[in-house]
Design a protein around this motif. Structure first.
Motif, PDB file in Angstrom:
ATOM      1  N   ILE B 187      14.988  69.411  37.386  1.00 56.98           N
ATOM      2  CA  ILE B 187      13.521  69.411  37.514  1.00 56.98           C
ATOM      3  C   ILE B 187      13.115  68.680  38.779  1.00 56.98           C
ATOM      4  CG2 ILE B 187      11.381  68.602  36.491  1.00 56.98           C
ATOM      5  CD1 ILE B 187      12.625  68.890  33.784  1.00 56.98           C
ATOM      6  N   LEU B 188      13.687  67.487  38.958  1.00 57.05           N
ATOM      7  CA  LEU B 188      13.283  66.684  40.106  1.00 57.05           C
ATOM      8  C   LEU B 188      13.702  67.349  41.407  1.00 57.05           C
ATOM      9  CD1 LEU B 188      14.064  63.105  38.786  1.00 57.05           C
ATOM     10  CD2 LEU B 188      11.855  64.200  39.029  1.00 57.05           C
ATOM     11  N   GLU B 189      14.894  67.954  41.443  1.00 51.23           N
ATOM     12  CA  GLU B 189      15.344  68.577  42.676  1.00 51.23           C
ATOM     13  C   GLU B 189      14.472  69.746  43.055  1.00 51.23           C
ATOM     14  OE1 GLU B 189      17.555  67.670  45.061  1.00 51.23           O
ATOM     15  OE2 GLU B 189      17.348  65.888  43.791  1.00 51.23           O
ATOM     16  N   LEU B 275       1.890  60.946  48.072  1.00 54.14           N
ATOM     17  CA  LEU B 275       3.256  61.468  48.087  1.00 54.14           C
ATOM     18  C   LEU B 275       4.275  60.338  48.135  1.00 54.14           C
ATOM     19  CD1 LEU B 275       2.661  64.410  50.524  1.00 54.14           C
ATOM     20  CD2 LEU B 275       3.125  64.560  48.097  1.00 54.14           C
ATOM     21  N   GLU B 276       3.977  59.291  48.917  1.00 53.63           N
ATOM     22  CA  GLU B 276       4.909  58.160  48.966  1.00 53.63           C
ATOM     23  C   GLU B 276       5.017  57.498  47.597  1.00 53.63           C
ATOM     24  OE1 GLU B 276       6.656  57.207  51.530  1.00 53.63           O
ATOM     25  OE2 GLU B 276       5.776  58.370  53.139  1.00 53.63           O
ATOM     26  N   ARG B 277       3.883  57.430  46.905  1.00 52.76           N
ATOM     27  CA  ARG B 277       3.882  56.830  45.575  1.00 52.76           C
ATOM     28  C   ARG B 277       4.751  57.653  44.627  1.00 52.76           C
ATOM     29  NH1 ARG B 277      -0.053  55.203  41.600  1.00 52.76           N
ATOM     30  NH2 ARG B 277       1.335  54.302  40.012  1.00 52.76           N
ATOM     31  N   LEU B 278       4.666  58.993  44.772  1.00 57.09           N
ATOM     32  CA  LEU B 278       5.504  59.854  43.936  1.00 57.09           C
ATOM     33  C   LEU B 278       6.974  59.579  44.179  1.00 57.09           C
ATOM     34  CD1 LEU B 278       5.716  62.289  42.023  1.00 57.09           C
ATOM     35  CD2 LEU B 278       5.735  63.736  44.023  1.00 57.09           C
ATOM     36  N   ASP B 279       7.322  59.407  45.473  1.00 58.98           N
ATOM     37  CA  ASP B 279       8.719  59.126  45.801  1.00 58.98           C
ATOM     38  C   ASP B 279       9.173  57.812  45.190  1.00 58.98           C
ATOM     39  OD1 ASP B 279      10.578  59.122  48.941  1.00 58.98           O
ATOM     40  OD2 ASP B 279      11.058  59.811  46.930  1.00 58.98           O
ATOM     41  N   GLU B 280       8.310  56.804  45.291  1.00 60.60           N
ATOM     42  CA  GLU B 280       8.670  55.494  44.754  1.00 60.60           C
ATOM     43  C   GLU B 280       8.842  55.559  43.246  1.00 60.60           C
ATOM     44  OE1 GLU B 280       5.517  52.706  45.345  1.00 60.60           O
ATOM     45  OE2 GLU B 280       6.131  51.636  43.546  1.00 60.60           O
ATOM     46  N   GLU B 281       7.932  56.267  42.572  1.00 59.95           N
ATOM     47  CA  GLU B 281       8.048  56.368  41.116  1.00 59.95           C
ATOM     48  C   GLU B 281       9.310  57.124  40.722  1.00 59.95           C
ATOM     49  OE1 GLU B 281       6.157  55.182  38.649  1.00 59.95           O
ATOM     50  OE2 GLU B 281       4.856  54.126  40.028  1.00 59.95           O
ATOM     51  N   THR B 282       9.676  58.141  41.519  1.00 63.07           N
ATOM     52  CA  THR B 282      10.905  58.876  41.206  1.00 63.07           C
ATOM     53  C   THR B 282      12.115  57.978  41.336  1.00 63.07           C
ATOM     54  OG1 THR B 282       9.840  60.781  42.181  1.00 63.07           O
ATOM     55  CG2 THR B 282      12.183  60.962  41.713  1.00 63.07           C
ATOM     56  N   ASN B 283      12.150  57.156  42.408  1.00 63.60           N
ATOM     57  CA  ASN B 283      13.267  56.230  42.545  1.00 63.60           C
ATOM     58  C   ASN B 283      13.325  55.262  41.385  1.00 63.60           C
ATOM     59  OD1 ASN B 283      14.125  57.307  44.910  1.00 63.60           O
ATOM     60  ND2 ASN B 283      12.987  55.904  46.195  1.00 63.60           N
ATOM     61  N   ARG B 284      12.155  54.806  40.965  1.00 60.67           N
ATOM     62  CA  ARG B 284      12.144  53.866  39.855  1.00 60.67           C
ATOM     63  C   ARG B 284      12.659  54.525  38.577  1.00 60.67           C
ATOM     64  NH1 ARG B 284       6.767  50.638  38.472  1.00 60.67           N
ATOM     65  NH2 ARG B 284       6.819  50.581  40.718  1.00 60.67           N
ATOM     66  N   LEU B 285      12.281  55.786  38.368  1.00 57.12           N
ATOM     67  CA  LEU B 285      12.758  56.487  37.174  1.00 57.12           C
ATOM     68  C   LEU B 285      14.263  56.633  37.216  1.00 57.12           C
ATOM     69  CD1 LEU B 285      12.259  58.298  34.666  1.00 57.12           C
ATOM     70  CD2 LEU B 285      12.259  60.208  36.232  1.00 57.12           C
ATOM     71  N   ARG B 286      14.802  57.045  38.367  1.00 60.80           N
ATOM     72  CA  ARG B 286      16.242  57.248  38.461  1.00 60.80           C
ATOM     73  C   ARG B 286      16.991  55.942  38.250  1.00 60.80           C
ATOM     74  NH1 ARG B 286      18.079  60.704  36.772  1.00 60.80           N
ATOM     75  NH2 ARG B 286      20.013  60.451  37.874  1.00 60.80           N
TER      76      ARG B 286
END
Lengths: 143, 385
Positions: B187-189, B275-286
């Motif tokens: 999903i994320l990819e 968009l940067e916030r989305l990236d940060e949240e994705t890193n936090r999730l991973r």
């Protein structure tokens, strides 16, 4: 999958732990059994250091330091015990101590196949006697 | 493997298919190589061990950017596992002790890769330098004639190997299920690379075009909620980090984006910030997926570093350089892995004497007791005072 991260190190730690477990259960030499227990501790230490890196703090590393301390103490006491056991039976085989088991547990009998015969040692050379045999009196007293 | 998938809920696609052959080959190799009065040919066992390592490499190795850390990790862990297998199957106990030295040295290499230089040095000195040498001395005194009867036999090799490898399989599967979620990854990819590419664009139209769909955030949130529903349907626990992630996308990031887009003229900086916030949240999730932390109301001491139950380093304000590209002030912001202190020895010392003072004192007591105990046990009966 993430390229190189926490799960990789955890799997390595798990593999070392399980290999140490198999060695501890299987081998009969006291020293090798103890080395396998130490290998289990190494696996756990790898896990702890990986978690410490993952969370970015030093709690895992401090825990590992205490593991090393306790492993050193354990090694000292275990070696002392092994020495005492060895003095009693002149062997490092752990299956010689089976009468320490609980009374309702059967004795473990590995398939005691005979080991292959070691090669017979070469016969010692017979030397010719150098002179007449000296006269010896009969032994009269026996202590 | 279909058998494994039938046993676990359908989300067992998290388990790599090369796990079972690797474990089987490893079990066969260890069973073949364990010492016996009439041992099996070593070559067969060695071939099985090589096959096991190849399969394990297939599921541990991820061919991507080859980094020096990756090469060193695979070298050290390969040597450690090989030496560990050698140690438990060696006939000669002195060789087994030497193989264990190799295990300790390669695990020290792994410590160094994980930013623990003090631990590496102390393990080499204490373990490899003192404990193993002591063992070799005792071996030399007790078995100076070489390997004895006991070294030619192993106790219950089949049962021990099977149970050991079942445990290994359970551990590996649990690690994989906890930390690798291919469904979530797919999903994320499908979505996140577009967001990363869009964040690099200049104008609002280019950004919106780079996202490739008008309802980008809504689609992502829908896919995530479908995934959550699948987890619930299969009675699997839904990680709180996943719910937080979806809620953050649904409520905050998408509304920020829509507001920025709808402004006349479109607010490029705010879009890029979303968009940067989305990236940060994705890193936090991973980073958080599969973690079990004490709640944030539990205060942990910061002497050992950042407490793991606090939010990660906050994203600094975005800076814009003269070309208009967004630049993060702190490149580690938003990732869970904060930098470990460079002066590792000083910080370990500080941590030991603030957070773990009681444990240090107890460790000293244990050492004292062990010294006295070892001397008392090993005394000969006649010299006992």
């Amino acid at each position: 999958m993430t390229p190189l991260s926490l799960p990789n190190y955890l799997i390595v730690g798990a593999i070392l732990f399980c290999l140490g477990l198999i060695g501890f259960l299987t081998r009969r030499n006291l020293i090798i059994m103890f080395l396998c227990a130490e290998m289990m501790l190494q696996g756990v230490a790898i896990n702890l250091v990986a978690f410490s890196r993952h969370w970015g703090n030093l709690q895992g590393q401090a825990f590992t330091l205490f593991i090393i301390t306790v492993a050193a103490c354990e090694a000292a006491i275990a070696l002392a015990l092994i020495l005492v056991l060895f003095r009693n039976r002149r062997s490092l085989d752990v299956s010689l101590w089976q009468d320490l088991r609980e009374p309702d547990v059967e004795e473990t009998n590995d398939l005691e196949e005979p080991l292959p015969e070691p090669p017979a040692p070469a016969p010692l050379p017979r030397l010719t006697p150098a002179g007449p045999e000296p006269v010896r009196s009969e032994e009269t007293s026996h202590v | 493997m279909t058998m494994l998938s039938a046993l676990l809920p359908p989300l067992a696609d998290a388990v790599e298919p090369t796990v079972m052959p690797a474990l089987l080959a490893g079990a066969i190799a260890v069973w073949l190589l364990l010492p016996r009065p009439k041992p099996f040919p070593r070559l067969v066992g060695a071939a099985a061990a090589a096959a096991a390592l190849l399969f394990a490499g297939a599921f541990l190795v991820h061919v991507g950017a080859a980094s020096i850390e990756g090469v060193l990790f695979y070298a050290f862990s390969g040597i450690a596992i090989l030496a560990g297998g050698l140690m438990i199957t060696q006939h000669n106990p002195a060789y087994a002790a030497l193989s264990f030295t190799l295990v300790v040295l390669s695990s020290c290499g792994l410590f160094l890769l994980q930013a623990a230089p003090f631990l590496m040095a102390s393990t080499v000195i204490i373990y490899a330098g003192a404990i193993i040498v002591t063992f070799l001395f005792v071996l030399m005194l007790a078995q100076w004639r070489g390997p004895s009867d006991a070294d030619d036999r192993s106790r219950e090799p089949l049962l021990a190997t099977v149970s050991g490898f079942i445990l290994m399989g359970a551990l590996v599967v649990v690690v994989q299920l906890t930390y690798e979620a291919p469904v979530l990854d797919t999903i994320l990819e499908r979505f996140i690379p577009d967001a990363r590419a869009a964040a690099k664009k200049e104008t609002a139209e280019e950004m919106a075009a780079a996202l490739k769909r008008e309802d980008y955030f809504t689609a992502l949130a829908n896919e995530l909620s479908e995934y959550e529903k699948t987890l619930e349907d299969n009675q699997r626990p839904v990680p709180r980090s996943l719910v937080d992630y979806r809620v953050a996308i649904d409520d905050e990031i998408s509304s920020e984006w829509i507001r920025a887009r709808a402004a006349r003229p479109p607010d490029v900086n705010l879009m890029r910030h979303a968009l940067e916030r989305l990236d940060e949240e994705t890193n936090r999730l991973r980073a958080l997926r599969g973690s079990h932390l004490p709640g944030v109301d539990v205060t942990l001491s910061p002497s050992s570093g950042p407490p793991p139950n606090k939010p990660p380093l906050p994203a600094e304000e975005l800076q814009w350089d003269e070309r208009g590209d967004a630049v993060l002030k702190n490149p580690m912001a938003g990732t869970r892995r904060s930098a470990m202190p460079a002066e590792n020895v000083a910080h370990v010392g500080r941590s030991l004497f603030t957070d773990f003072l009681l444990s240090v004192e107890l460790g000293g007591v244990i050492l004292l007791v062990a010294t006295i105990g070892a001397i008392a046990i090993a005394q000969r009966g006649g010299e006992r005072t």
